[in-house]
Design an enzyme around this catalytic site. Structure first.
Site, PDB file in Angstrom:
ATOM      1  N   TYR A   6       0.854  -1.189   0.000  1.00  0.00           N
ATOM      2  CA  TYR A   6       0.000   0.000   0.000  1.00  0.00           C
ATOM      3  C   TYR A   6       0.890   1.238   0.000  1.00  0.00           C
ATOM      4  O   TYR A   6       1.824   1.347   0.798  1.00  0.00           O
ATOM      5  CB  TYR A   6      -0.892  -0.033   1.238  1.00  0.00           C
ATOM      6  N   GLU A 149     -13.505  -6.104   3.678  1.00  0.00           N
ATOM      7  CA  GLU A 149     -12.409  -6.274   4.630  1.00  0.00           C
ATOM      8  C   GLU A 149     -12.934  -6.522   6.035  1.00  0.00           C
ATOM      9  O   GLU A 149     -13.752  -5.769   6.563  1.00  0.00           O
ATOM     10  CB  GLU A 149     -11.487  -5.059   4.635  1.00  0.00           C
ATOM     11  N   GLU A 155     -12.263  -0.828  15.125  1.00  0.00           N
ATOM     12  CA  GLU A 155     -12.425  -0.045  13.902  1.00  0.00           C
ATOM     13  C   GLU A 155     -13.763  -0.274  13.210  1.00  0.00           C
ATOM     14  O   GLU A 155     -14.171   0.544  12.390  1.00  0.00           O
ATOM     15  CB  GLU A 155     -11.272  -0.343  12.943  1.00  0.00           C
ATOM     16  N   ASP A 182      -7.049  -9.637   6.660  1.00  0.00           N
ATOM     17  CA  ASP A 182      -5.868  -8.819   6.945  1.00  0.00           C
ATOM     18  C   ASP A 182      -5.221  -9.376   8.205  1.00  0.00           C
ATOM     19  O   ASP A 182      -5.871  -9.475   9.254  1.00  0.00           O
ATOM     20  CB  ASP A 182      -6.307  -7.361   7.145  1.00  0.00           C
ATOM     21  N   THR A 183      -3.958  -9.723   8.126  1.00  0.00           N
ATOM     22  CA  THR A 183      -3.301 -10.381   9.258  1.00  0.00           C
ATOM     23  C   THR A 183      -3.240  -9.501  10.500  1.00  0.00           C
ATOM     24  O   THR A 183      -3.267 -10.023  11.620  1.00  0.00           O
ATOM     25  CB  THR A 183      -1.877 -10.836   8.885  1.00  0.00           C
ATOM     26  N   PHE A 184      -3.158  -8.186  10.344  1.00  0.00           N
ATOM     27  CA  PHE A 184      -3.152  -7.297  11.516  1.00  0.00           C
ATOM     28  C   PHE A 184      -4.455  -7.437  12.297  1.00  0.00           C
ATOM     29  O   PHE A 184      -4.454  -7.580  13.522  1.00  0.00           O
ATOM     30  CB  PHE A 184      -2.949  -5.841  11.077  1.00  0.00           C
ATOM     31  N   HIS A 208      -4.533  -8.947   2.896  1.00  0.00           N
ATOM     32  CA  HIS A 208      -3.604  -7.935   3.384  1.00  0.00           C
ATOM     33  C   HIS A 208      -2.672  -8.550   4.413  1.00  0.00           C
ATOM     34  O   HIS A 208      -3.112  -9.341   5.261  1.00  0.00           O
ATOM     35  CB  HIS A 208      -4.361  -6.776   4.040  1.00  0.00           C
ATOM     36  N   GLU A 243       0.373  -3.957   4.149  1.00  0.00           N
ATOM     37  CA  GLU A 243      -0.165  -2.651   4.529  1.00  0.00           C
ATOM     38  C   GLU A 243       0.494  -2.183   5.840  1.00  0.00           C
ATOM     39  O   GLU A 243      -0.180  -2.039   6.862  1.00  0.00           O
ATOM     40  CB  GLU A 243      -1.684  -2.742   4.687  1.00  0.00           C
TER      41      GLU A 243
END
Length: 289
Positions: A6, A149, A155, A182-184, A208, A243
């Site tokens: 990103y 996502e 969030e 997304d792994t985060f 991601h 990202e």
């Protein structure tokens, strides 16, 4: 697989000249640059053509990401906002098509960051399913896939786990609507990274990567071998875009909540080198063919 990054890894503000990053990521060994969608509907014909040519000349695939504003919430309780959102996305899809972008991912089903004071998950979910179904019909005209996502609980309140992502996509029932992990965020919400990926299975349309500390892959404790094994098991061969966010300051730092210099004073050359090593690491850990 095609591996990307990103653009905002290098930026403190969301506005940027994407051509600069197309050239940069090509030099660093990436296949993909993910760009922000917010400014694209206002691009001039010349700006569109120049970015497209730059990507073509450098052999870089473009994907798009978006954290929708409050007025672009397709699942809003306000019908005027829902219609405004649909109209805005239609303009965006026209530009994405001209840029040969066929994937946009993010919290497209809602807005970001969410004001939880008004959160009503069952009703928001219902309206979001309806909104994404309409949005998918518009995107399908341009052969554009929409990545839903899955975000952490701080969030978003709608999709927090792969299980919820799958349920949402199945309720929408459009073949161009995909699960995006997304792994985060997975690190916060999932019991098992591998099980979450396997649950998404063939519905996984975009992935991601990033460490639990938001650094580039390889500089944290995310279980990359487990993730690679799961991606192999579902035969995922799509886009994998890192990202990372490591710099304080500006709107990017404020929105992502980067309250310390995670980069430890890294200049651009150091950031470049970290990204170059990270994509080598990512290919090694995740490629299965």
């Amino acid at each position: 697989m095609k591996h990307g990054i990103y653009y905002a890894y290098w930026e403190e503000e969301w506005a940027a000249d994407y051509r600069r990053y197309v050239e940069k990521v090509a030099r660093l060994g990436f296949d993909v640059l993910e760009i922000g969608s917010a400014p694209l509907p206002e691009y001039s014909r010349q700006e569109i053509q120049e970015l497209k040519k730059c990507a073509d000349d450098n052999g870089i695939m473009l994907t798009a990401g978006y954290g929708p504003t409050y007025n672009h919430n397709v699942g809003s309780s306000d019908s005027k906002i829902r219609e405004e959102a649909q109209d805005w996305y239609k303009r965006l899809f026209e530009v994405l098509a001209e840029l040969d972008i066929h994937l946009i991912g993010g919290a497209l089903y809602s807005y970001w960051p969410v004001d939880f004071a008004d959160a009503d998950k069952p009703e928001d979910w219902k309206r979001s399913v309806e909104g994404i179904r309409r949005l998918a019909a518009s995107a399908k005209q341009y052969d554009i896939n929409l990545g839903m996502e899955v975000l952490n609980r701080f969030e978003s309140h709608i999709l927090n786990t792969a299980e919820e992502g799958v349920q949402f996509v199945e309720e929408v029932g459009m073949d161009n609507v995909k699960v995006m992990l997304d792994t985060f965020h997975m690190n916060i919400e999932e019991v098992s990274m591998g099980a979450a990926i396997r649950r998404a299975g063939k519905l996984l349309g975009h992935f991601h990567t990033g460490e639990c500390n938001r650094m580039v892959p390889g500089k944290g404790r995310i279980p990359w071998r487990e993730i690679g094994d799961a991606l192999r098991d579902i035969e995922y061969d799509g886009t994998v875009v890192m990202e990372p966010f490591v710099r304080m300051g500006g709107q990017v730092g404020a929105d992502i909540k980067v309250w310390r210099d995670i980069s430890r004073g890294a200049d651009e050359a150091r950031l470049d080198e970290d990204a170059r090593r990270a994509v080598e690491f990512q290919r090694y850990m995740l490629e299965w063919k």
